[in-house]
Design a protein around this motif. Structure first.
Motif, mmCIF file in Angstrom:
data_model
loop_
_atom_site.group_PDB
_atom_site.id
_atom_site.type_symbol
_atom_site.label_atom_id
_atom_site.label_comp_id
_atom_site.label_asym_id
_atom_site.label_seq_id
_atom_site.Cartn_x
_atom_site.Cartn_y
_atom_site.Cartn_z
ATOM 1 N N SER A 163 24.757 63.249 16.910
ATOM 2 C CA SER A 163 25.126 63.463 18.313
ATOM 3 C C SER A 163 25.961 62.286 18.778
ATOM 4 O O SER A 163 25.586 61.129 18.572
ATOM 5 C CB SER A 163 23.881 63.595 19.196
ATOM 6 N N GLU A 174 29.770 66.153 21.285
ATOM 7 C CA GLU A 174 29.461 67.246 20.377
ATOM 8 C C GLU A 174 28.344 66.826 19.439
ATOM 9 O O GLU A 174 27.983 65.648 19.348
ATOM 10 C CB GLU A 174 30.690 67.663 19.562
ATOM 11 N N THR A 175 27.797 67.804 18.749
ATOM 12 C CA THR A 175 26.755 67.550 17.761
ATOM 13 C C THR A 175 27.182 68.187 16.445
ATOM 14 O O THR A 175 27.588 69.355 16.429
ATOM 15 C CB THR A 175 25.411 68.126 18.206
ATOM 16 N N THR A 176 27.102 67.425 15.358
ATOM 17 C CA THR A 176 27.474 67.921 14.042
ATOM 18 C C THR A 176 26.223 68.070 13.188
ATOM 19 O O THR A 176 25.355 67.187 13.177
ATOM 20 C CB THR A 176 28.458 66.962 13.347
ATOM 21 N N TYR A 177 26.140 69.184 12.469
ATOM 22 C CA TYR A 177 24.995 69.474 11.609
ATOM 23 C C TYR A 177 25.467 69.559 10.155
ATOM 24 O O TYR A 177 26.468 70.223 9.862
ATOM 25 C CB TYR A 177 24.341 70.804 11.997
ATOM 26 N N TYR A 196 28.535 72.409 10.331
ATOM 27 C CA TYR A 196 28.980 73.122 11.522
ATOM 28 C C TYR A 196 28.791 72.219 12.744
ATOM 29 O O TYR A 196 28.078 71.199 12.690
ATOM 30 C CB TYR A 196 28.238 74.441 11.710
ATOM 31 N N ARG A 197 29.453 72.584 13.851
ATOM 32 C CA ARG A 197 29.424 71.771 15.057
ATOM 33 C C ARG A 197 28.999 72.608 16.261
ATOM 34 O O ARG A 197 29.216 73.811 16.306
ATOM 35 C CB ARG A 197 30.807 71.177 15.341
ATOM 36 N N LYS A 198 28.410 71.908 17.236
ATOM 37 C CA LYS A 198 28.125 72.504 18.535
ATOM 38 C C LYS A 198 28.709 71.607 19.608
ATOM 39 O O LYS A 198 28.640 70.374 19.505
ATOM 40 C CB LYS A 198 26.615 72.677 18.742
ATOM 41 N N ASP A 199 29.300 72.228 20.636
ATOM 42 C CA ASP A 199 29.914 71.430 21.695
ATOM 43 C C ASP A 199 28.855 70.958 22.686
ATOM 44 O O ASP A 199 27.644 71.153 22.475
ATOM 45 C CB ASP A 199 31.028 72.215 22.394
ATOM 46 N N GLN A 204 28.022 76.885 19.221
ATOM 47 C CA GLN A 204 28.501 76.597 17.871
ATOM 48 C C GLN A 204 29.982 76.900 17.760
ATOM 49 O O GLN A 204 30.453 77.947 18.205
ATOM 50 C CB GLN A 204 27.713 77.400 16.828
ATOM 51 N N GLN A 205 30.729 75.983 17.148
ATOM 52 C CA GLN A 205 32.156 76.129 16.965
ATOM 53 C C GLN A 205 32.454 76.949 15.710
ATOM 54 O O GLN A 205 31.630 77.025 14.791
ATOM 55 C CB GLN A 205 32.812 74.756 16.885
ATOM 56 N N THR A 208 32.913 76.408 10.743
ATOM 57 C CA THR A 208 31.854 76.159 9.757
ATOM 58 C C THR A 208 32.451 76.079 8.350
ATOM 59 O O THR A 208 33.315 76.882 7.994
ATOM 60 C CB THR A 208 30.800 77.273 9.807
#
Length: 324
Positions: A163, A174-177, A196-199, A204-205, A208
């Motif tokens: 994060s 954003e948060t990257t997984y 993948y990423r979430k803003d 989720q963006q 992926t």
């Protein structure tokens, strides 16, 4: 700071392969005293590389406690022949009940980077979570990595969540997984990674990506690594080794000495890499490229490397010197 992290996968695989040896031997194979163990640990590593006509030099100085346990290192990076470090990093490890509890790193160069990692374990002394706080003048990042294991103790899943926040506004950007799942089949280890990423609104963006990596081991050395991305691009690395001891493997506990190091060989292995052949194949099967790397060693009387010359397609691209 460039920071090469060795794959936890490789460490887990090697630890599993060498467990029987650990049960039957202590120290470096002969029940040697702590002083002998300390004499086989690298105290200083100097690496020089040349890229596009420019020289890059790194000097790492290691410090250990009286039991041969890593406690700190100083990493200095010199760019293009500079006499003073372009950047300096200091890493410190602290322990609790003989388990690594905290890692602190400070890097000074064009900017100052700080990060602290706390390590958490279960009742079986398996690492189950790491919490890292990165800070510099531009942003602050929080990274939580969790680990799960099969019943036999092998690593099964690794999930890293990053994060990012602006240091002044505190607004999360954003948060990257990064999810990794590992399976084992004899001497073959397969890792499937999804990124993948979430803003900031937790949406989720669409970008992926996934990567499948297959490692093949012979004994305690990875001899092949096959990486295929979600677009069908494939890279195959093939390794061969000498019969001497890898100085980055601690002779007492068969683990890597520290993550804080440059290494001519990408994976942790029992022996020292002699050759690497890399073949890259695009999804359409055209324009395949191959590179050949070779490594020449001199050794001390204990069988550890003193110097390494690194060649790529028969051209000298780097050297490495060890002091013990």
């Amino acid at each position: 700071m460039k920071h090469f992290l060795f794959s936890l996968l490789a460490v887990a695989a090697l630890a599993a392969c060498s467990k029987n040896d650990d049960d039957n031997n202590s120290g470096d194979g002969g029940g040697s005293a702590t002083s002998t163990v300390n004499n086989t640990l690298p105290k200083k590593i100097t690496e020089t590389k040349t890229e596009a006509g420019k020289e890059y030099r790194s000097v790492i100085t290691y410090h250990y406690d009286t039991d041969g346990r890593f406690i700190s290192a100083i990493y200095q990076f010199y760019f293009n022949g500079a006499q003073t470090p372009t950047s300096t990093s200091i890493i410190k490890d602290s322990y609790e009940n003989n388990l690594l509890k905290k890692t602190e790193v400070e890097t000074k160069g064009d900017d100052v980077d700080l990060y602290t990692t706390e390590h958490f374990y279960n009742n079986q002394k398996q690492l189950i979570r790491e919490e890292t706080d990165y800070k510099n003048r531009r942003n602050e990042r929080y990274v939580t990595t969790s680990y799960k294991y099969y019943n036999n103790g092998f690593l099964s899943d690794e999930v890293k969540v990053t994060s990012s926040e602006h240091p002044l506004t505190g607004v999360q950007t954003e948060t990257t997984y990064v999810d990794k799942h590992t399976t084992y089949n004899g001497n073959v280890v397969t890792v499937i990674e999804r990124v993948y990423r979430k803003d900031s609104n937790n949406i989720q963006q669409p970008d992926t990506s996934s990567t499948t990596t297959v490692y093949t081991f012979v004994g305690e050395n990875p001899v092949k690594k096959e990486v295929t991305d979600s677009y069908g691009y494939k890279t195959v690395y093939e390794y061969s080794y000498d019969s001497y001891k890898n100085p980055l493997i601690h002779p007492k506990n068969n683990e890597k000495i520290t993550d804080f190091t440059y290494s001519l060989n990408e994976l942790i292995s029992r022996n020292n890499v002699k050759t690497i052949t890399t073949t890259s194949t695009p999804a359409n099967g055209q324009n395949v490229t191959t590179t050949h790397e070779t490594f020449e060693y001199t050794y001390n009387q204990s069988g550890y490397p003193l110097t390494i010359k690194h060649y790529e397609n028969n051209q000298l691209v780097g050297t490495k010197e060890y002091e013990y």
